[in-house]
Write an enzyme that holds these catalytic residues in place. Structure first.
Site, PDB file in Angstrom:
ATOM      1  N   ALA A 219     -81.402 103.243 -48.791  1.00  0.00           N
ATOM      2  CA  ALA A 219     -82.277 102.285 -48.302  1.00  0.00           C
ATOM      3  C   ALA A 219     -83.600 102.214 -48.235  1.00  0.00           C
ATOM      4  CB  ALA A 219     -82.037 102.215 -46.947  1.00  0.00           C
TER       5      ALA A 219
ATOM      6  N   GLY B 275     -78.392 104.603 -47.828  1.00  0.00           N
ATOM      7  CA  GLY B 275     -76.896 103.426 -49.012  1.00  0.00           C
ATOM      8  C   GLY B 275     -76.991 103.431 -50.030  1.00  0.00           C
TER       9      GLY B 275
ATOM     10  N   GLU C 263     -73.232 105.134 -49.853  1.00  0.00           N
ATOM     11  CA  GLU C 263     -72.508 103.417 -49.045  1.00  0.00           C
ATOM     12  C   GLU C 263     -72.652 102.264 -50.456  1.00  0.00           C
ATOM     13  OE1 GLU C 263     -74.173 103.631 -44.695  1.00  0.00           O
ATOM     14  OE2 GLU C 263     -75.736 103.297 -46.220  1.00  0.00           O
TER      15      GLU C 263
ATOM     16  N   GLU D 149     -78.674 110.464 -43.892  1.00  0.00           N
ATOM     17  CA  GLU D 149     -79.255 109.588 -42.547  1.00  0.00           C
ATOM     18  C   GLU D 149     -79.843 110.227 -41.769  1.00  0.00           C
ATOM     19  OE1 GLU D 149     -77.625 106.078 -45.256  1.00  0.00           O
ATOM     20  OE2 GLU D 149     -77.403 108.677 -44.915  1.00  0.00           O
TER      21      GLU D 149
END
Ligand SMILES: C[C@H](O)[C@H](C)C(=O)SCCNC(=O)CCNC(=O)[C@H](O)C(C)(C)COP(=O)([O-])OP(=O)([O-])OC[C@H]1O[C@@H](n2cnc3c(N)ncnc32)[C@H](O)[C@@H]1OP(=O)([O-])[O-]
Length: 719
Positions: free
Chosen positions: A61, A100, A103, A123
């Site tokens: 992200a 992310g 992911e 994270e």
């Protein structure tokens, strides 16, 4: 942004475009949604490949968006659309797949990685948890224990380990996109039922309760008050105990508790601060982008004591040729054995060949004549260092950089011993030098920007977080440590115990309280410095004078312990007692309780109850106040420099963001008010007298930390 092309006739190729790490900004997420829809809707397209531009899959992200009103399509449904697609989607992973980014890859049906790629869910290092399905998909794919390890530590794994764990299906040394396109062609039209990870049951485990209890205990021990690791365990537990959709709800709930937390802000500040210090500037105005480093292929280390040995190892492990010089024959032999052992153990841990052939040992300083850069690490004595710098200046080839590992002596005085003072800078390593990440690069008034650029560049090359600071007594780290240590001693005089002070600081998040840390580093180190500064007097026994130096309050407690040979762990006695010299388990020492009571009685000191708040405020606010003075003096260019030094060199808890960030979180007005309160109670303690910059910042409405540099600049222009 995401680019869409059709390749090999029937493969839709989606390329993430957001340099340098293709972070999943709003525009990239929108690009992915659009291009995936397009690929799935085009009848000619039978399979899809997702890759990243410029050799990096995706760094996760966009952290820069976290503090803003986030817009654009959310990640979770975007990844669901990929996973539930009827056409196979293959992730082609080059460079990094983190957060992310991984992911997203876990939402794909297949993952192909380049052998040099790194993958992970870091994270937790940002005070968060993997909130795009990572806590629910990864345990289903690789099992709970392995997923717990990756998610609670945030560590990156190599492609090889990712293959062993089952995170990726294949690794390649060739062009990963080409391999992925070929693979996508080969799986077109095949059933994907067995490739949708969210539909997998979570692999059973003999005793989940015991597993999660152990995991929770482990994170509580290592987290030192950080909340994200705990939430990570709770989220993975949901994967083991709940159906996928409920687990995703739990993941979302837990992320909501973290996303706006002070700890997450502190850790994300730490992330950017660590990168900001690389964009260094000197008080002369010279900067990182206008000063070119010179190449360093061969270096030398002078003095092979504990620090010299660690520095030699750090240089050799980074591939440099090193000349290691120690004039004492016996010390040279012992150092060679020690360095060899450190290189072998380090290589074993990293699975590489030890760089033993990189180091040549010599008792003769003449043998450094052809090196590019020298790091002097002899005993911390000015006269000895001056002699060595004079010798080096006479021996070295023109242009050789002369660096010193002093932890606080005057760089400029050492530079005066040489023909080329512009080539002299400090490279202040922290013990153990081959382990600790921090490097203070210290420039004097005559140090050239090239010398600073070269030392900073070398620091990065040997894996250090390097911070450029100006020359003053104790530089930044040790200069701020002085008032912190001073307050701790004053608190003992006023009734506190070492255990009480240390407990308050360890509950705050420090790995070790001030007294346990002093016992570890040796009380005699500071004693020698105080003696050199003329602070230690022989008759420090009774009367007011015993506790005054240069008109200010002084505590001789540390000197009195040293006079009794209580140097800490190395003598088995210090502020605590230890089973034997060298042991590390600190136990309260009744002798010290009696000694403190007698001392207080002798000096007529009244014991009073001191709470944790006072311990924290006096120790931390006096340290922070000195930080503001350092910014006033231009010794550090910005608060990030100070915060990175304290987080990487003095184990300031990262989830508190460093001393200056912490002050901004507490509120500068509050810090100012408390300092004024304590200075009123202790007018003979200058370190409690609020600094001009702190007053100025409060008067300017306590601007956010990223705005402090403007106020500092204005202050400097008024000076
Ligand atoms: C939903 C989801 O679950 C959650 C919530 C998340 O996904 S949270 C996000 C999780 N992702 C991460 O934790 C990875 C963070 N990045 C890194 O670990 C490293 O950057 C790197 C990828 C290993 C590359 O290291 P590098 O040494 O080669 O270069 P660099 O200097 O570090 O980085 C180069 C430049 O890129 C910037 N940058 C790197 N990663 C970024 C990111 N994720 N977002 C925004 N900027 C980023 C960085 O600030 C620097 O900028 P500038 O200073 O040049 O202006």
């Amino acid at each position: 942004m995401a680019q869409y092309t059709r390749v090999s006739g029937s493969v839709g190729l989606i390329t993430l475009q957001n340099p340098p790490v293709n972070a999943l900004s709003a525009a990239v997420r929108q690009g992915i949604v659009n291009t995936v829809q397009r690929a799935l809707s085009e009848p000619e397209v039978k399979s899809v490949v997702i890759c990243g531009q410029k050799g990096a899959f995706c760094g996760g992200a966009d952290i820069k968006e976290f503090g803003t009103n986030m817009s654009g399509p959310p990640l979770v449904p975007m990844i669901h659309a990929i996973e539930s697609a009827v056409k196979p989607v293959v992730a082609a992973i080059e460079g990094v797949a983190l957060g992310g980014g991984l992911e997203l890859a876990l939402g794909c049906h297949y993952r192909i990685a380049h052998s040099k790629a790194r993958l992970g869910l870091p994270e937790v290092t940002l005070g968060l948890l993997p909130a795009a399905g990572g806590t629910q998909r990864l345990p289903r794919l690789i099992g709970v224990p392995a997923a717990l390890d990756l998610i609670t530590t945030g560590r990156h794994v190599t492609a090889t380990e990712a293959l062993q764990l089952g995170i990726v299906d294949q690794i390649t040394d060739h062009n990963t996109v080409d391999v992925a396109v070929k693979f996508a062609l080969s799986v077109a039209g095949q059933s994907l039922d067995s490739r949708r990870i969210s539909s997998y049951p979570c692999p059973r485990h003999s005793d989940f309760d015991a597993l999660f209890e152990a995991a929770m205990q482990k994170v509580h021990q290592s987290a030192r008050g950080a909340i994200a690791p705990v939430a990570c365990v709770q989220a993975v537990r949901a994967a083991a105990t709940l159906p996928y959709s409920q687990g995703m709800e739990r993941e979302k709930e837990l992320m909501a508790t973290l996303f706006t937390s002070g700890q997450a802000r502190a850790l994300q500040y730490c992330f950017f601060a660590q990168r900001a210090v690389g964009r260094w500037s000197m008080s002369s105005g010279a900067r990182w982008d206008t000063s070119k480093p010179r190449p360093v292929h061969k270096a030398a280390v002078i003095g092979l004591g504990t620090m010299g040995r660690g520095i030699a190892v750090a240089l050799a492990q980074a591939g440099l040729s090193v000349v290691a010089v120690e004039t004492q024959e016996k010390q040279l032999i012992e150092a060679k054995q020690a360095v060899t052992g450190m290189l072998e153990r380090g290589a074993k841990r990293r699975g590489v060949t030890p760089a033993l052939d990189k180091i040549t040992y010599s008792p003769n300083i003449q043998n450094v004549a052809d090196v590019d850069l020298i790091i002097e690490a002899v005993f911390e004595d000015m006269a000895l260092k001056e002699k060595v710098f004079k010798q080096l200046s006479a021996v070295c080839k023109p242009g050789t950089f002369l660096c010193t590992n002093t932890s606080g002596l005057d760089i400029n005085r050492l530079a005066s011993q040489t023909c080329n003072p512009e080539l002299v800078v400090g490279m202040h390593f922290f013990a153990p030098a081959h382990v600790m990440k921090l490097l203070e690069v210290v420039y004097g008034p005559r140090s050239s920007p090239h010398a600073v650029a070269t030392a900073m560049h070398l620091g990065k090359k040997i894996g250090k977080v390097s911070v450029a600071v100006g020359n003053c007594r104790g530089f930044v780290g040790n200069r701020m440590l002085k008032p912190y240590l001073e307050q701790a001693l004053f608190l003992l005089e006023e009734g506190a115990t070492p255990e009480q002070v240390d407990q308050a600081l360890e509950e705050f998040g420090f790995a070790m309280g001030v007294f346990r840390m002093s016992d570890l580093s040796g009380l005699d180190v500071g004693w020698r410095v105080r003696k050199a500064d003329g602070l230690v007097t022989s008759d420090a026994t009774t009367g007011q004078q015993a506790r005054i130096r240069q008109g200010h309050r002084y505590s001789p407690l540390g000197d009195l312990l040293c006079e009794q040979g209580r140097f800490g762990q190395k003598t088995g006695r210090g502020w605590y007692q230890y089973d034997k010299p060298g042991s590390r388990v600190a136990k309260p020492d009744p002798w010290l309780q009696n000694f403190l009571e007698e001392y207080r009685a002798r000096h007529g000191l009244v014991v009073r109850r001191i709470d944790h708040q006072e311990v924290l405020e006096r120790c931390l606010y006096s340290l922070i106040n000195e930080g503001f003075r350092i910014l006033e003096d231009g010794i550090a260019a910005g608060p990030e420099d100070i915060d990175v030094i304290y987080m990487f060199g003095y184990s300031w808890p990262r989830h508190r963001g460093g001393p200056m960030f912490y002050a901004s979180m507490v509120g500068l007005a509050r810090v100012l008010e408390r300092l004024e309160y304590y200075h009123q109670a202790h007018p003979d303690v200058p370190s409690l007298h609020p600094s001009t910059l702190l007053r100025k910042l409060v008067a300017n409405g306590s601007p956010p930390i990223h705005k402090w540099r403007e106020v500092i600049k204005k202050l400097h222009s008024q000076l």
